[in-house]
Design a protein around this motif. Structure first.
Motif, mmCIF file in Angstrom:
data_model
loop_
_atom_site.group_PDB
_atom_site.id
_atom_site.type_symbol
_atom_site.label_atom_id
_atom_site.label_comp_id
_atom_site.label_asym_id
_atom_site.label_seq_id
_atom_site.Cartn_x
_atom_site.Cartn_y
_atom_site.Cartn_z
ATOM 1 N N ARG A 73 -20.207 -11.822 -105.161
ATOM 2 C CA ARG A 73 -20.482 -10.416 -104.900
ATOM 3 C C ARG A 73 -20.342 -9.551 -106.153
ATOM 4 N NH1 ARG A 73 -18.505 -6.785 -99.752
ATOM 5 N NH2 ARG A 73 -19.433 -8.335 -98.443
ATOM 6 N N MET A 119 -14.382 -8.428 -98.402
ATOM 7 C CA MET A 119 -14.561 -9.712 -99.092
ATOM 8 C C MET A 119 -13.213 -10.168 -99.637
ATOM 9 S SD MET A 119 -17.441 -11.377 -100.652
ATOM 10 C CE MET A 119 -17.452 -12.832 -101.668
ATOM 11 N N PRO A 125 -14.420 -16.371 -105.029
ATOM 12 C CA PRO A 125 -14.657 -15.726 -103.738
ATOM 13 C C PRO A 125 -14.508 -16.729 -102.598
ATOM 14 C CG PRO A 125 -16.742 -16.225 -104.812
ATOM 15 C CD PRO A 125 -15.656 -16.621 -105.784
ATOM 16 N N TYR A 159 -24.127 -6.671 -102.641
ATOM 17 C CA TYR A 159 -23.277 -5.579 -102.240
ATOM 18 C C TYR A 159 -23.627 -4.325 -103.024
ATOM 19 C CZ TYR A 159 -19.255 -2.845 -101.110
ATOM 20 O OH TYR A 159 -18.445 -1.852 -100.671
ATOM 21 N N PRO A 191 -21.472 -6.576 -108.074
ATOM 22 C CA PRO A 191 -22.121 -5.387 -107.496
ATOM 23 C C PRO A 191 -23.369 -4.947 -108.259
ATOM 24 C CG PRO A 191 -20.154 -4.760 -108.699
ATOM 25 C CD PRO A 191 -20.209 -6.255 -108.747
ATOM 26 N N ALA A 201 -13.673 -4.998 -102.580
ATOM 27 C CA ALA A 201 -15.031 -4.653 -102.170
ATOM 28 C C ALA A 201 -16.075 -5.506 -102.885
ATOM 29 C CB ALA A 201 -15.309 -3.172 -102.448
ATOM 30 N N ASP A 202 -15.829 -5.811 -104.165
ATOM 31 C CA ASP A 202 -16.794 -6.612 -104.911
ATOM 32 C C ASP A 202 -16.087 -7.259 -106.102
ATOM 33 O OD1 ASP A 202 -16.787 -4.814 -107.202
ATOM 34 O OD2 ASP A 202 -17.914 -3.432 -105.938
ATOM 35 N N LEU A 203 -16.840 -8.036 -106.869
ATOM 36 C CA LEU A 203 -16.225 -8.787 -107.960
ATOM 37 C C LEU A 203 -15.620 -7.872 -109.028
ATOM 38 C CD1 LEU A 203 -15.672 -11.697 -108.976
ATOM 39 C CD2 LEU A 203 -17.667 -11.438 -110.443
ATOM 40 N N ASP A 204 -16.229 -6.728 -109.287
ATOM 41 C CA ASP A 204 -15.674 -5.828 -110.300
ATOM 42 C C ASP A 204 -14.260 -5.398 -109.929
ATOM 43 O OD1 ASP A 204 -17.873 -6.047 -111.854
ATOM 44 O OD2 ASP A 204 -18.645 -4.027 -111.493
ATOM 45 N N ASP A 260 -22.515 -0.259 -102.707
ATOM 46 C CA ASP A 260 -21.768 0.688 -101.876
ATOM 47 C C ASP A 260 -22.280 2.120 -101.962
ATOM 48 O OD1 ASP A 260 -20.900 1.211 -104.389
ATOM 49 O OD2 ASP A 260 -18.758 1.069 -103.939
ATOM 50 N N TYR A 294 -10.907 -12.784 -102.073
ATOM 51 C CA TYR A 294 -10.950 -13.620 -103.279
ATOM 52 C C TYR A 294 -9.622 -14.353 -103.427
ATOM 53 C CZ TYR A 294 -15.003 -10.783 -104.642
ATOM 54 O OH TYR A 294 -16.222 -10.158 -104.691
#
Lengths: 410, 107
Positions: free
Chosen positions: A166, B1, B105, A92, A168, B81-84, A94, B3
């Motif tokens: 995912r 995504m 996830p 991913y 980033p 949007a993402d793991l962070d 962005d 989780y």
């Protein structure tokens, strides 16, 4: 063209271009696996082609083109797989790709993804050495005394987690940057320490390959993040430690303590570079972090013409600063060793003895006690402490040193 | 995504009113920022029943599928949007419910 000069050109390209290549491939194809494999194949192709075709005028561009083709070949081979599934597995990212963006930023992304806090520390170290430093899996396995299969699995698992969860592919936001940079520096610090004091009874006491990689990566981080004081501090610490390398191990393979080292063999160029970085940080006027303080301590030692000229009060003052940042017992132990030079072994021994509860399993605790007891003329207690230190020490040169010291006791 | 944020608990019915209020506030934030999918607290593991219907007839067993000191106390399903982003939200969730949480996830 001689085989040796081609080989040198390939190694040089590997040193200079590997991280950049993996980073840009990861960005382009959104997949660490594809990037790693294509980069490795491009170098394998160079080994075959360059002796016949000659070294290309721009090796980096040649490698980028070749690796890009390899990656596309692989994706075509796999295109029978459901496209949707493959897309779901892409990393991913962005930010829209921007051609104006500095290439260096891509290497930073790569470093940050390899050192992500959601990965186990040992996976971060392994992944950084593979993806950023370009060490092979067997090389990394050897460095950490793991089997190749186990190291391969560790790296594969880490890459799989990056995909599945995912993680980033980007440089962290300004708000998160300090914590994430400190995670990266810690990985480099571990790599350096393992090189500087290698573990294992059958390994070389110093692993030059790991030291060289750690310094190279610390230089890269410092260049990419010139404002980060700790990155500069860590680089300075590594340089000032590496400068003493030739003096640190005797011809017979024994560790030589700072006090007994032949200072004439210290590397003056590395010392000058390390001192310049330390001065630069002092001039910045920002409260230093642990690497900057450790570098400053190293700078005090490397400024002294011989051990008697060491400014021990300065060393202890720096340790006091470090203790207030990091109350770990290991820092307290190192402070006590410096205190011995300032206030005598008796005061130092009392400070060391207070750490017994926390450090009874740490060889350096017993080695420090042994030395202080020896200086206080308490031979029997000193011998017992040396025995304990020898039992716990994992570095061949250090063990040899401790055995000699013990056997010299009356 | 999406989780799954699992809440790790070791004592059933141990939530306090303060924790409840903090969880409500966190849930409102999830909704306001578009991360909310679903959430719920679970009754204790002693209320669980394991069912195995792979054979000829369904077999019911009283109790949880694994005996352990810690178990799933509740969960959030979040969109991130993402793991962070997920880790930041999970950290806020851990603070709100005053428990450790695990982030995983969805496939």
């Amino acid at each position: 063209m001689s085989a040796a000069s081609v080989q040198e050109a390939v190694s040089q390209a590997h040193r200079n271009e590997w991280a950049r290549l993996v980073a840009s491939l990861t960005r382009r194809f959104g997949d660490l696996d594809i990037a790693e494999e294509a980069a490795a194949e491009a170098f394998a192709t160079a080994v075959v082609r360059w002796p016949a075709d000659g070294i290309p005028p721009n090796p980096g561009a040649w490698l980028t083109t070749t690796a890009g083709r390899k990656a596309i070949d692989r994706i075509r081979r796999e295109s029978k797989r459901d496209d949707k599934q493959r897309e779901a597995q892409l990393l991913y990212d962005d930010d829209p790709p921007s051609p104006a963006e500095a290439v260096d930023d891509e290497r930073l992304r790569l470093i940050f993804i390899c050192c992500h806090p959601a990965l186990a520390l040992e996976s971060r170290v392994a992944l950084t050495l593979r993806m950023v430093a370009g060490l092979t899996v067997p090389e990394i396995a050897r460095a950490f005394l793991a089997s190749e299969a186990a190291m391969g699995r560790r790296i594969t698992r880490a890459k799989a987690k990056i995909k599945a969860a995912r993680i980033p592919y980007r440089v962290p936001s300004a708000e998160d940057l300090p914590a994430r940079v400190s995670g990266v520096l810690y990985v480099l610090f571990l790599v350096f320490n393992e090189g500087y004091l290698a573990t294992g009874h059958d390994t070389d006491p110093v692993r030059h390959d790991l030291i060289a990689e750690a310094i190279r990566l610390a230089r890269l981080i410092h260049v990419l993040l010139p404002q980060d004081g700790e990155a500069a501090g860590l680089l300075a610490l590594m340089l000032l430690t590496e400068a003493r390398r030739a003096a640190r191990i005797s011809a017979s393979g024994e560790l030589v303590t700072l006090a007994e080292q032949d200072r004439g063999t210290w590397d003056a160029t590395l010392i000058a570079e390390g001192h310049a970085l330390v001065r630069e940080r002092l001039a910045a006027g920002v409260a230093p972090g642990r690497y900057q303080i450790l570098a400053a301590i190293s700078a005090v030692h490397t400024s002294a013409r011989d051990v008697r000229h060491t400014d021990w009060s300065q060393v202890v003052a720096l340790y006091d600063q470090l203790v207030s940042l990091d109350p770990s017992p290991i820092i307290a132990l190192n402070r006590a060793i410096a205190v011995a030079e300032l206030d005598g072994p008796e005061v130092a021994l009392a400070a060391v003895d207070r750490l017994e509860g926390k450090l009874a399993g740490y060889h350096a605790y017993h080695a420090s006690r042994a030395d202080l007891l020896r200086r206080l003329g308490r031979g029997q207690s000193s011998r017992a402490a040396y025995d304990k230190a020898i039992e716990l020490a994992g570095n061949t040169a250090e063990t040899a040193y401790l055995i000699r010291r013990r056997d010299e006791l009356a | 995504m999406q989780y799954l944020v699992s809440v790790i608990d070791d004592k059933s019915g141990s939530g306090t009113p303060e924790e409840g209020a903090a969880i409500d506030a966190f849930n409102e934030r999830l909704e306001a920022e578009g991360h909310w999918v679903f959430a719920g607290g679970l009754a204790g593991p002693e209320s669980a029943t394991v069912i195995d219907n792979r054979g000829e007839e369904a077999i019911f067993t009283d109790g949880p599928f694994v005996e352990s000191k810690e178990y799933l106390g509740g969960f959030w399903i979040i969109e991130a949007a993402d793991l962070d982003v997920a880790l930041k939200l999970a950290a806020a969730g851990s603070k709100a419910c005053n428990r450790r949480v695990e982030v995983r996830p969805f496939q």
